[in-house]
Write a protein that holds these residues in place. Structure first.
Motif, mmCIF file in Angstrom:
data_model
loop_
_atom_site.group_PDB
_atom_site.id
_atom_site.type_symbol
_atom_site.label_atom_id
_atom_site.label_comp_id
_atom_site.label_asym_id
_atom_site.label_seq_id
_atom_site.Cartn_x
_atom_site.Cartn_y
_atom_site.Cartn_z
ATOM 1 N N MET A 404 52.353 -21.563 17.608
ATOM 2 C CA MET A 404 53.548 -21.543 16.767
ATOM 3 C C MET A 404 54.382 -20.281 17.031
ATOM 4 O O MET A 404 55.611 -20.355 17.087
ATOM 5 C CB MET A 404 53.150 -21.626 15.291
ATOM 6 C CG MET A 404 52.592 -22.982 14.864
ATOM 7 S SD MET A 404 53.782 -24.359 14.967
ATOM 8 C CE MET A 404 53.422 -25.000 16.621
ATOM 9 N N LEU A 405 53.728 -19.146 17.211
ATOM 10 C CA LEU A 405 54.471 -17.930 17.548
ATOM 11 C C LEU A 405 55.161 -18.065 18.901
ATOM 12 O O LEU A 405 56.262 -17.548 19.107
ATOM 13 C CB LEU A 405 53.539 -16.714 17.557
ATOM 14 C CG LEU A 405 52.882 -16.331 16.231
ATOM 15 C CD1 LEU A 405 52.054 -15.068 16.405
ATOM 16 C CD2 LEU A 405 53.918 -16.143 15.120
ATOM 17 N N ARG A 406 54.518 -18.757 19.838
ATOM 18 C CA ARG A 406 55.100 -18.947 21.162
ATOM 19 C C ARG A 406 56.340 -19.842 21.119
ATOM 20 O O ARG A 406 57.157 -19.814 22.037
ATOM 21 C CB ARG A 406 54.074 -19.550 22.114
ATOM 22 C CG ARG A 406 52.995 -18.591 22.559
ATOM 23 C CD ARG A 406 53.514 -17.580 23.571
ATOM 24 N NE ARG A 406 53.915 -18.252 24.810
ATOM 25 C CZ ARG A 406 54.818 -17.766 25.655
ATOM 26 N NH1 ARG A 406 55.443 -16.634 25.397
ATOM 27 N NH2 ARG A 406 55.118 -18.435 26.761
ATOM 28 N N THR A 407 56.489 -20.645 20.074
ATOM 29 C CA THR A 407 57.665 -21.514 19.983
ATOM 30 C C THR A 407 58.849 -20.832 19.305
ATOM 31 O O THR A 407 59.932 -21.435 19.212
ATOM 32 C CB THR A 407 57.349 -22.817 19.212
ATOM 33 O OG1 THR A 407 57.068 -22.522 17.840
ATOM 34 C CG2 THR A 407 56.178 -23.561 19.841
ATOM 35 N N LEU A 408 58.684 -19.610 18.828
ATOM 36 C CA LEU A 408 59.792 -18.917 18.173
ATOM 37 C C LEU A 408 60.905 -18.643 19.175
ATOM 38 O O LEU A 408 60.665 -18.416 20.358
ATOM 39 C CB LEU A 408 59.306 -17.597 17.570
ATOM 40 C CG LEU A 408 58.274 -17.684 16.439
ATOM 41 C CD1 LEU A 408 57.832 -16.284 16.019
ATOM 42 C CD2 LEU A 408 58.823 -18.455 15.248
ATOM 43 N N SER A 409 62.135 -18.627 18.694
ATOM 44 C CA SER A 409 63.269 -18.366 19.584
ATOM 45 C C SER A 409 63.430 -16.889 19.901
ATOM 46 O O SER A 409 64.101 -16.529 20.874
ATOM 47 C CB SER A 409 64.557 -18.915 18.958
ATOM 48 O OG SER A 409 64.784 -18.332 17.684
ATOM 49 N N GLN A 410 62.819 -16.026 19.098
ATOM 50 C CA GLN A 410 62.814 -14.595 19.390
ATOM 51 C C GLN A 410 61.509 -13.985 18.894
ATOM 52 O O GLN A 410 60.749 -14.620 18.169
ATOM 53 C CB GLN A 410 64.000 -13.890 18.739
ATOM 54 C CG GLN A 410 64.090 -14.060 17.231
ATOM 55 C CD GLN A 410 65.367 -13.457 16.683
ATOM 56 O OE1 GLN A 410 66.170 -12.887 17.405
ATOM 57 N NE2 GLN A 410 65.556 -13.590 15.372
ATOM 58 N N ASP A 411 61.215 -12.751 19.337
ATOM 59 C CA ASP A 411 59.960 -12.067 18.990
ATOM 60 C C ASP A 411 58.735 -12.857 19.461
ATOM 61 O O ASP A 411 57.667 -12.781 18.860
ATOM 62 C CB ASP A 411 59.855 -11.827 17.473
ATOM 63 C CG ASP A 411 60.944 -10.914 16.958
ATOM 64 O OD1 ASP A 411 61.324 -9.983 17.696
ATOM 65 O OD2 ASP A 411 61.411 -11.127 15.833
#
Length: 422
Positions: A404-411
């Motif tokens: 889920m963190l890898r799918t973020l658009s930033q950070d």
């Protein structure tokens, strides 16, 4: 992308892991599925986790540290530090034969300590990580697994290159080139290209796999990322590009040649050579990170970035199509959501593929995990029954949170499935 859903899902998983952690002073651990040998037989059981990236505290620590960095949650940060404390204190619990491995050995623990030290501004962990990796680089490779991504050095090479600013380029060059020489020396070459008998190494470390039983007719050397030509070829390519050594780059191309040679035009797939000659098997890959199109696609993506060779982009596009087709049938509540051989490993291919036009699959994965599982307080599917919720990175909750963190658009944190990818 839907950052709100993804971050909410990651936070829910992080809070659950923090709640369930078992503490001993400044260290913490979790209970989960473990394998143990009893009277000569490898048995599945339940117990305290080991220190590794794959199914131990180093992998959970990486997820929690990046989540803590993004969210600022103090309890999640504290739990990340407790988990990496356990990993660096117990890293020698990893089996000696796989100590050079990123996923199952010492390299992953050292890498995790460095990454967490930087993420949470804890220089002590950077120092501990450097000490572990320095020790690994000086280790005699005799009786150690060398070849594949899962048990050998093929993920360790790009991982160590990726932290060369911390370790020192001169300190890593000699040992990594030596590892590369050993990989090439172990290769089997024919008209198709270069390949490796990774099964021989795995037989020592993966008892009970039905496709590795003693006495079976010899099968072709494997394809794929986790145990086959893709992962090993990419490691050689990373090595050749990093140190301008054409020997390794040329060998990498020959490894990709071997895999391309096996592509089945009739079935439009890379065959799963674990089941070669088995008339009862499907004869096609699982389209997973460890075996199949998802991992092969990640390797081709990275190879294209490293070389600019259009061949790799073309083959990556084939992997995109195969993985998209598989995901369209897998995005349902009963499908395994793990990183290793589940939906969260598949979606990584499209997180990295900025221009492949599959953003809808990333959003659909975010919504499945966020709305179906997290919002409904429903156990996430990992196989083994409805309540089977492993805490680990590659097989369970931490990996779903990391995805889920890898799918973020930033950070967005670094990939842990294709090490070295920004």
């Amino acid at each position: 992308m839907n950052d709100d859903i993804a971050l909410r899902a990651a936070l829910a998983i992080g809070k659950r892991l923090s709640r369930d952690a078992i503490w001993d002073q400044d260290r913490c651990n979790w209970l989960g599925p473990v394998n143990d040998r009893f009277m000569g037989t490898m048995l599945s059981g339940y117990g305290a986790l080991g220190p590794s990236i794959y199914d131990g505290t180093a992998g959970i620590a990486l997820f929690l540290a990046h989540l803590g960095q993004i969210s600022g949650d103090p309890i999640i940060k504290k739990t990340a530090l407790g988990a990496i404390n356990h990993a660096v204190d117990r890293y020698q619990d990893c089996a000696p034969t796989v100590s050079l491995s990123f996923y199952t050995g010492h390299v992953g623990v050292g890498y995790a300590a460095i990454e967490i030290g930087h993420a949470l501004d804890r220089p002590t962990f950077i120092t501990k990580g450097v000490d572990i990796l320095t020790e690994v680089l000086a280790t005699d490779t005799k009786d150690k697994c060398i070849l594949d991504v899962m048990l050998g050095v093929s993920a360790s090479i790009p991982a160590i290159i990726s932290v060369q600013d911390t370790l020192g380029r001169d300190a890593i060059k000699g040992p990594l080139l030596h590892w590369g020489e050993q990989i090439i020396a172990s290769a089997h070459e024919n008209d198709a290209g270069l390949s490796w008998d990774t099964t021989a190494e795995m037989q020592v470390n993966a008892d009970g796999a039905d496709w590795m039983q003693a006495g079976e007719m010899r099968k072709p050397n494997l394809l794929g990322y986790g145990h086959g030509a893709s992962g090993i070829g990419l490691a050689l390519l990373e090595l050749g590009v990093a140190f301008n050594e054409s020997k390794f780059t040329n060998a990498a191309y020959r490894a990709f040649d071997y895999e391309s040679h096996w592509f089945d035009q009739t079935r439009n797939c890379w065959p799963d050579l674990r089941y070669h000659g088995d008339q009862d098997a499907k004869g096609v890959t699982e389209v997973a990170w460890c075996h199949g199109a998802s991992g092969i696609g990640l390797a081709r993506q990275r190879a294209h970035v490293l070389t600019g060779d259009a061949r790799f982009l073309t083959e990556a596009q084939t992997a995109y199509a195969l993985t998209e087709r598989a995901m369209q049938s897998r995005l349902r509540p009963e499908t395994n959501m793990c990183l290793c051989h589940g939906v969260c490993g598949d979606v990584e291919l499209f997180v990295n593929a900025h221009h492949c036009g599959r953003a809808q699959l990333v959003r659909a994965t975010q919504e499945l995990i966020g709305k179906t599982f997290i919002d409904e307080d429903r156990p996430i599917a990992y196989g083994g029954g409805n309540q089977h919720q492993p805490p680990s990175l590659m097989l369970g909750l931490a990996g779903t949170g990391y995805a889920m963190l890898r799918t973020l658009s930033q950070d967005r944190p670094k990939s842990l499935l294709c090490i070295g990818t920004p």
